[in-house]
Design a protein around this motif. Sequence first.
Motif, mmCIF file in Angstrom:
data_model
loop_
_atom_site.group_PDB
_atom_site.id
_atom_site.type_symbol
_atom_site.label_atom_id
_atom_site.label_comp_id
_atom_site.label_asym_id
_atom_site.label_seq_id
_atom_site.Cartn_x
_atom_site.Cartn_y
_atom_site.Cartn_z
ATOM 1 N N GLN A 135 20.392 -15.732 -43.323
ATOM 2 C CA GLN A 135 21.221 -16.278 -42.247
ATOM 3 C C GLN A 135 21.225 -15.353 -41.035
ATOM 4 O O GLN A 135 21.186 -15.820 -39.888
ATOM 5 C CB GLN A 135 22.657 -16.500 -42.750
ATOM 6 N N LEU A 136 21.264 -14.043 -41.271
ATOM 7 C CA LEU A 136 21.176 -13.092 -40.157
ATOM 8 C C LEU A 136 19.849 -13.234 -39.421
ATOM 9 O O LEU A 136 19.792 -13.138 -38.192
ATOM 10 C CB LEU A 136 21.325 -11.654 -40.681
ATOM 11 N N ARG A 137 18.802 -13.477 -40.175
ATOM 12 C CA ARG A 137 17.484 -13.684 -39.574
ATOM 13 C C ARG A 137 17.492 -14.901 -38.655
ATOM 14 O O ARG A 137 16.962 -14.858 -37.537
ATOM 15 C CB ARG A 137 16.453 -13.859 -40.687
ATOM 16 N N MET A 138 18.081 -15.995 -39.109
ATOM 17 C CA MET A 138 18.118 -17.210 -38.304
ATOM 18 C C MET A 138 18.958 -17.017 -37.032
ATOM 19 O O MET A 138 18.573 -17.441 -35.941
ATOM 20 C CB MET A 138 18.703 -18.370 -39.122
ATOM 21 N N VAL A 139 20.100 -16.356 -37.181
ATOM 22 C CA VAL A 139 20.989 -16.140 -36.036
ATOM 23 C C VAL A 139 20.327 -15.219 -35.010
ATOM 24 O O VAL A 139 20.432 -15.445 -33.795
ATOM 25 C CB VAL A 139 22.330 -15.544 -36.507
ATOM 26 N N SER A 140 19.636 -14.196 -35.485
ATOM 27 C CA SER A 140 19.007 -13.235 -34.565
ATOM 28 C C SER A 140 17.884 -13.862 -33.755
ATOM 29 O O SER A 140 17.518 -13.352 -32.691
ATOM 30 C CB SER A 140 18.464 -12.042 -35.356
ATOM 31 N N ALA A 141 17.322 -14.971 -34.234
ATOM 32 C CA ALA A 141 16.216 -15.621 -33.522
ATOM 33 C C ALA A 141 16.688 -16.426 -32.319
ATOM 34 O O ALA A 141 15.887 -16.734 -31.430
ATOM 35 C CB ALA A 141 15.444 -16.523 -34.474
ATOM 36 N N VAL A 142 17.975 -16.771 -32.266
ATOM 37 C CA VAL A 142 18.488 -17.626 -31.190
ATOM 38 C C VAL A 142 18.322 -16.976 -29.812
ATOM 39 O O VAL A 142 17.741 -17.585 -28.903
ATOM 40 C CB VAL A 142 19.952 -18.007 -31.454
ATOM 41 N N PRO A 143 18.827 -15.748 -29.577
ATOM 42 C CA PRO A 143 18.643 -15.149 -28.240
ATOM 43 C C PRO A 143 17.176 -14.937 -27.886
ATOM 44 O O PRO A 143 16.814 -15.008 -26.714
ATOM 45 C CB PRO A 143 19.406 -13.821 -28.345
ATOM 46 N N CYS A 144 16.339 -14.682 -28.878
ATOM 47 C CA CYS A 144 14.912 -14.504 -28.607
ATOM 48 C C CYS A 144 14.279 -15.809 -28.130
ATOM 49 O O CYS A 144 13.382 -15.803 -27.278
ATOM 50 C CB CYS A 144 14.199 -14.001 -29.858
ATOM 51 N N THR A 145 14.761 -16.926 -28.649
ATOM 52 C CA THR A 145 14.262 -18.232 -28.210
ATOM 53 C C THR A 145 14.624 -18.478 -26.752
ATOM 54 O O THR A 145 13.795 -18.947 -25.958
ATOM 55 C CB THR A 145 14.845 -19.360 -29.085
ATOM 56 N N HIS A 146 15.859 -18.152 -26.383
ATOM 57 C CA HIS A 146 16.274 -18.318 -24.988
ATOM 58 C C HIS A 146 15.489 -17.383 -24.065
ATOM 59 O O HIS A 146 15.162 -17.751 -22.930
ATOM 60 C CB HIS A 146 17.774 -18.037 -24.863
ATOM 61 N N GLN A 165 10.076 -9.605 -34.635
ATOM 62 C CA GLN A 165 9.595 -8.906 -35.821
ATOM 63 C C GLN A 165 10.268 -7.547 -35.995
ATOM 64 O O GLN A 165 10.482 -7.093 -37.120
ATOM 65 C CB GLN A 165 8.074 -8.750 -35.769
ATOM 66 N N VAL A 166 10.614 -6.912 -34.898
ATOM 67 C CA VAL A 166 11.361 -5.650 -34.987
ATOM 68 C C VAL A 166 12.740 -5.902 -35.588
ATOM 69 O O VAL A 166 13.207 -5.164 -36.473
ATOM 70 C CB VAL A 166 11.484 -4.986 -33.597
ATOM 71 N N ILE A 167 13.399 -6.959 -35.111
ATOM 72 C CA ILE A 167 14.727 -7.311 -35.643
ATOM 73 C C ILE A 167 14.621 -7.710 -37.114
ATOM 74 O O ILE A 167 15.442 -7.301 -37.939
ATOM 75 C CB ILE A 167 15.345 -8.459 -34.820
ATOM 76 N N LEU A 168 13.615 -8.507 -37.428
ATOM 77 C CA LEU A 168 13.426 -8.945 -38.816
ATOM 78 C C LEU A 168 13.184 -7.761 -39.740
ATOM 79 O O LEU A 168 13.729 -7.712 -40.855
ATOM 80 C CB LEU A 168 12.252 -9.917 -38.894
ATOM 81 N N ALA A 169 12.389 -6.805 -39.280
ATOM 82 C CA ALA A 169 12.126 -5.617 -40.088
ATOM 83 C C ALA A 169 13.411 -4.842 -40.347
ATOM 84 O O ALA A 169 13.646 -4.353 -41.457
ATOM 85 C CB ALA A 169 11.091 -4.730 -39.404
ATOM 86 N N ALA A 170 14.256 -4.741 -39.321
ATOM 87 C CA ALA A 170 15.527 -4.017 -39.487
ATOM 88 C C ALA A 170 16.441 -4.741 -40.473
ATOM 89 O O ALA A 170 17.093 -4.114 -41.318
ATOM 90 C CB ALA A 170 16.220 -3.874 -38.132
ATOM 91 N N ILE A 171 16.481 -6.079 -40.389
ATOM 92 C CA ILE A 171 17.357 -6.865 -41.259
ATOM 93 C C ILE A 171 16.895 -6.807 -42.706
ATOM 94 O O ILE A 171 17.719 -6.795 -43.629
ATOM 95 C CB ILE A 171 17.416 -8.328 -40.775
ATOM 96 N N TYR A 172 15.570 -6.746 -42.943
ATOM 97 C CA TYR A 172 15.052 -6.833 -44.294
ATOM 98 C C TYR A 172 14.724 -5.465 -44.906
ATOM 99 O O TYR A 172 15.037 -5.229 -46.077
ATOM 100 C CB TYR A 172 13.802 -7.725 -44.318
#
Length: 251
Positions: free
Chosen positions: A111-122, A145-152
Amino acid sequence: MALWQAILCGIFYYLNAGPWVIGIGFYTFGRPLVLGFFVGLVLGDPITGTIVGATIQMIYLGLMSTGGSYPADSALAGIVGTAAAITTGLSAQEAVAIAVPIGLIGTIFYQLRMVSAVPCTHLADKYAAEGKTNKVWLANVGITQVILAAIYVIPCTLVCYFGINAVQGIVDALAGSRALAVLSAIGGMLPAIGIAMNMKAIFKGDARYFFFIGFLLVVYFNLDLIGIGCLAALMAILYMQLKSDKEVSEV
């Protein structure tokens, strides 16, 4: 578990969600069976890793992510469950009982991954509207991918490095008691749930007959998995050809 081993486990968890493993990490590398092998390889026991990963995989045979739902994180369950089994000496069944709640916790990271993608889309929309098409990749791939790496990577590393030691302490405290036997019994029953979920999906249309054919090949003809897999592939091709010919003739 050494810190570098825990970091590698975190990287494995990230690769399952990222696009780097032939673009289909979630469908291949992210399976507990595959991750179990690699975690076992890092921890020096790939055979046990594969056995434990395959046992955990059975729980998630019928797992489907549809409509944005993500009922359980099989990748995190496979990594932590395998690591716990190898480093603490738990059996595959006991590791399964530990892996299930870990898999549920892993949905938080999704869920954090999905939420973090929203500002990147904008941000990607902003670059596109400004005509800066050469920067769209930065929002779609670089930053995400940097955010995803941090989350995972970070949570999985911490769980493997500190959590496994905690599991070891619990195992030592429960040594000689009936608690581990109960844990093993629960873990032994959980794969049956995965098989039942898978059978529920299979028992639709003509697919149910292939299940019984496979069962007969294993029980009465003692074929190994490779032989059954090759035979199943040939039967699937033949079935599709016959079905296609039938549909053409009906038209």
